[in-house]
Design a protein around this motif. Structure first.
Motif, short mmCIF file in Angstrom:
data_model
loop_
_atom_site.label_atom_id
_atom_site.label_comp_id
_atom_site.label_asym_id
_atom_site.label_seq_id
_atom_site.Cartn_x
_atom_site.Cartn_y
_atom_site.Cartn_z
N ASP A 61 -5.80 -44.52 0.05
CA ASP A 61 -4.70 -43.64 -0.34
C ASP A 61 -4.31 -42.82 0.89
N TYR A 62 -3.07 -43.00 1.36
CA TYR A 62 -2.68 -42.38 2.62
C TYR A 62 -1.46 -41.48 2.45
N ASP A 63 -1.54 -40.29 3.04
CA ASP A 63 -0.43 -39.33 3.07
C ASP A 63 0.11 -39.28 4.49
N PRO A 64 1.25 -39.92 4.76
CA PRO A 64 1.78 -39.94 6.14
C PRO A 64 2.11 -38.57 6.69
N ASP A 65 2.57 -37.65 5.84
CA ASP A 65 2.94 -36.32 6.33
C ASP A 65 1.73 -35.56 6.87
N LYS A 66 0.60 -35.67 6.19
CA LYS A 66 -0.62 -34.96 6.59
C LYS A 66 -1.54 -35.82 7.46
N ASP A 184 -9.87 -57.69 -0.36
CA ASP A 184 -8.85 -57.14 -1.24
C ASP A 184 -8.57 -55.73 -0.75
N ILE A 185 -7.32 -55.46 -0.39
CA ILE A 185 -6.95 -54.15 0.17
C ILE A 185 -5.83 -53.55 -0.67
N THR A 186 -6.10 -52.39 -1.24
CA THR A 186 -5.10 -51.65 -2.02
C THR A 186 -4.66 -50.44 -1.21
N LEU A 187 -3.36 -50.31 -1.02
CA LEU A 187 -2.78 -49.21 -0.26
C LEU A 187 -1.88 -48.41 -1.18
N THR A 188 -2.14 -47.11 -1.30
CA THR A 188 -1.31 -46.23 -2.11
C THR A 188 -0.61 -45.24 -1.19
N VAL A 189 0.72 -45.20 -1.28
CA VAL A 189 1.54 -44.41 -0.35
C VAL A 189 2.66 -43.74 -1.13
N PRO A 190 3.34 -42.76 -0.53
CA PRO A 190 4.46 -42.14 -1.22
C PRO A 190 5.55 -43.15 -1.56
N ALA A 195 3.90 -50.72 2.18
CA ALA A 195 2.51 -50.79 2.68
C ALA A 195 2.12 -52.25 2.74
N VAL A 196 1.81 -52.73 3.93
CA VAL A 196 1.63 -54.16 4.18
C VAL A 196 0.23 -54.42 4.70
N SER A 197 -0.36 -55.51 4.24
CA SER A 197 -1.68 -55.91 4.73
C SER A 197 -1.76 -57.42 4.81
N ASN A 198 -2.94 -57.93 5.01
CA ASN A 198 -3.15 -59.37 5.16
C ASN A 198 -3.03 -60.09 3.83
N ASP A 208 2.54 -42.56 -11.79
CA ASP A 208 3.20 -41.43 -12.45
C ASP A 208 3.39 -40.24 -11.51
N ASP A 209 2.64 -40.20 -10.41
CA ASP A 209 2.72 -39.04 -9.51
C ASP A 209 3.59 -39.30 -8.29
N GLY A 210 4.54 -40.25 -8.42
CA GLY A 210 5.51 -40.47 -7.34
C GLY A 210 4.97 -41.26 -6.16
N ARG A 211 4.02 -42.11 -6.42
CA ARG A 211 3.46 -42.93 -5.35
C ARG A 211 3.56 -44.41 -5.74
N THR A 212 3.35 -45.28 -4.76
CA THR A 212 3.40 -46.71 -5.01
C THR A 212 2.11 -47.35 -4.51
N GLU A 213 1.56 -48.22 -5.36
CA GLU A 213 0.29 -48.89 -5.05
C GLU A 213 0.57 -50.37 -4.75
N PHE A 214 0.15 -50.81 -3.54
CA PHE A 214 0.30 -52.20 -3.11
C PHE A 214 -1.10 -52.84 -3.06
N THR A 215 -1.25 -53.99 -3.72
CA THR A 215 -2.54 -54.67 -3.73
C THR A 215 -2.41 -56.01 -3.02
N TRP A 216 -3.20 -56.19 -1.96
CA TRP A 216 -3.16 -57.39 -1.13
C TRP A 216 -4.48 -58.15 -1.23
N HIS A 217 -4.38 -59.47 -1.25
CA HIS A 217 -5.57 -60.32 -1.42
C HIS A 217 -5.62 -61.37 -0.31
#
Length: 469
Positions: A61-66, A184-190, A195-198, A208-217
């Protein structure tokens, strides 16, 4: 000395001693600490001994601003010995808790080493699951050659690149190319970020909190230095190659126009590589095009090479060729880097040859003559040291590893002819698919596959000092 003294005990005494040990401890299995490094010739502390990782499950889970990362890594591994403790490579970041087989485990940090002590020793052959909760602001690392790797922040996000040991800046692991695993890499970002991975994008879910979850396999084995995570306002396009391989390109908006003509040739290049090197070894292919100057290099991150700015055609072919040579067939140690770079550069030469450009034979002549009018790299420097023996870790990406490495392959081709040479190349990629190889493996395989004594090529081009003639 202890071993010899023990071996002199009479058999009944040995049995009695083992019975006493069992009575006192409840088990004849006694673990010992796993090694804190694999003694790689150039990066001796990279990786760890005593186990092999089978799978990484990373929830990031990454916050780019902080610049803040909150993460959990679940590592499934197999013990190769009885383990009382084992190490993971991790740079910076605060470890909050560790569990092994569901039980809390003690841990401590020394430099980039995270030492884990399970509640109970692990038996040889046991498959065990380690969960690490960690957080912090991941940082870039500086390579011995002065370049940056690891977690690199950008104006609108970040990118993670790992060659040779930068992956330890964003997840704990066994960070040496000889230990490959699925991911398996899950990236959660605003919301609004990509959010891109392999590998394959399995899901994209708004929370629900205004973020998007990307799941890569990633179903095929991958060395950790090839893992990536790219977060930004990318423009995403998808498609398929003629043979049906899914294509996923993520491009920084400011690079979109310049990158489009080259990326349009990616499906064609995949099909060409299949003819030259054998079937494409992964389930997806693509690209991550970062803003120019993000990195000082481009990198063959598995299935989606990372480019610092729009790539040219030769660079696209080079990083694509790495999917066969370096990613599917990976080096046993960092001393074997020429097996990555020599093959990838030679792929550039073959692409040129097959598309009406300079032939590999003409390049070979130019390098021997120092003719920079044919290839600007044919001048001084490409022959400074043997490709199989870089002077140190700061030289594993120097010109001889690439150009003299490619010349090794050209000299084999000249010696054995095209039919045997291309059978060798395709056989090497097929027979060592998803494995690890050394220079010694290649020289033995080449001689067996071609039926030629190639000793003079090895002596002069691969190991010889001075400018080859």
């Amino acid at each position: 000395m202890e071993h010899r003294a023990f071996s002199r005990l009479a058999v009944p005494a040995v049995a009695a001693l083992l019975a006493l040990t069992t009575a006192c401890t409840g088990s004849t299995v006694q673990g010992r600490p796993g090694a804190s490094g694999l003694r790689d010739p150039y990066f001796p502390k990279a990786g760890n001994g005593g186990y092999q990782v089978e799978h990484y499950e990373l929830d990031l889970d990454y916050d780019p601003d902080k610049g803040q990362l909150d993460a959990t890594a679940v590592i499934t591994a197999r013990a190769e010995q009885g383990l009382s403790s084992f190490n993971l490579d991790l740079s910076g970041l605060k470890v909050e808790s560790v569990r092994v087989q569901g039980a809390g485990a003690r841990f401590n940090r020394t430099g980039n080493e995270l030492t884990v002590r399970p509640a109970e020793d692990l038996e040889k052959g046991e498959v065990f699951r380690t969960e690490i909760d960690y957080a912090g602001k991941p940082k870039a690392l500086v390579d011995p050659d002065g370049s940056e790797e690891g977690w690199i922040t950008t104006e609108d996000g970040a990118v993670a690149v790992g060659e040779p040991v930068g992956s330890m800046s964003w997840f704990p692991g066994n960070h040496h190319p000889s230990d490959k695993a699925t991911y398996d890499i899950t990236l959660t970002v605003p919301k609004g970020y990509e959010a891109v991975s392999n590998g394959e994008l399995r899901s994209r879910t708004d929370t629900d909190d205004g973020r998007t979850e990307f799941t890569w396999h990633s179903p095929e084995p991958m060395a950790s230095y090839l893992a990536t995570a790219a977060i930004g306002k990318f423009k995403v396009t998808t498609g398929r190659t003629a043979s049906g391989v899914p294509v996923y390109n993520a491009v920084a908006p400011e690079e979109s126009e310049a990158a489009a003509p080259v990326l349009a040739r990616l499906p064609e290049a995949v099909e060409w590589g299949g003819r030259r090197f054998g079937p494409y070894p992964f389930s997806t292919v693509g690209s991550i095009v970062l803003p120019a100057q993000t990195l000082a290099y481009d990198l063959e991150t598995q299935t989606k090479p990372a480019y610092s700015g729009a790539p040219d055609e030769e660079t696209l072919v080079h990083e694509l060729a790495h999917q066969w040579f370096g990613n599917s067939v990976s080096p046993e140690s960092w001393k074997d880097m020429w097996l990555n770079e020599g093959f990838a550069l030679y792929a550039e030469w073959l692409w040129s040859e097959d598309h009406g450009g300079i032939t590999a034979q003409r390049r070979s002549e130019a390098f021997l003559a120092g003719d920079t009018s044919v290839d600007p790299h044919a001048g001084p420097g490409w022959d400074a040291f043997p490709p199989a023996a870089p002077p140190g870790p700061d030289h594993i990406s120097d010109p001889p590893v690439y150009y003299r490495g490619a010349m090794v392959l050209q000299r084999i081709r000249q010696e054995v002819g095209d039919e045997k040479f291309f059978a060798l190349v395709r056989g090497w990629a097929a027979d060592h698919r998803y494995g690890n190889v050394s220079t010694a493996d290649f020289t033995a395989y080449a001689q067996e596959k071609t039926g030629h004594d190639l000793g003079k090529i090895w002596d002069v081009w691969l190991y010889g000092e001075g400018r080859p003639k």
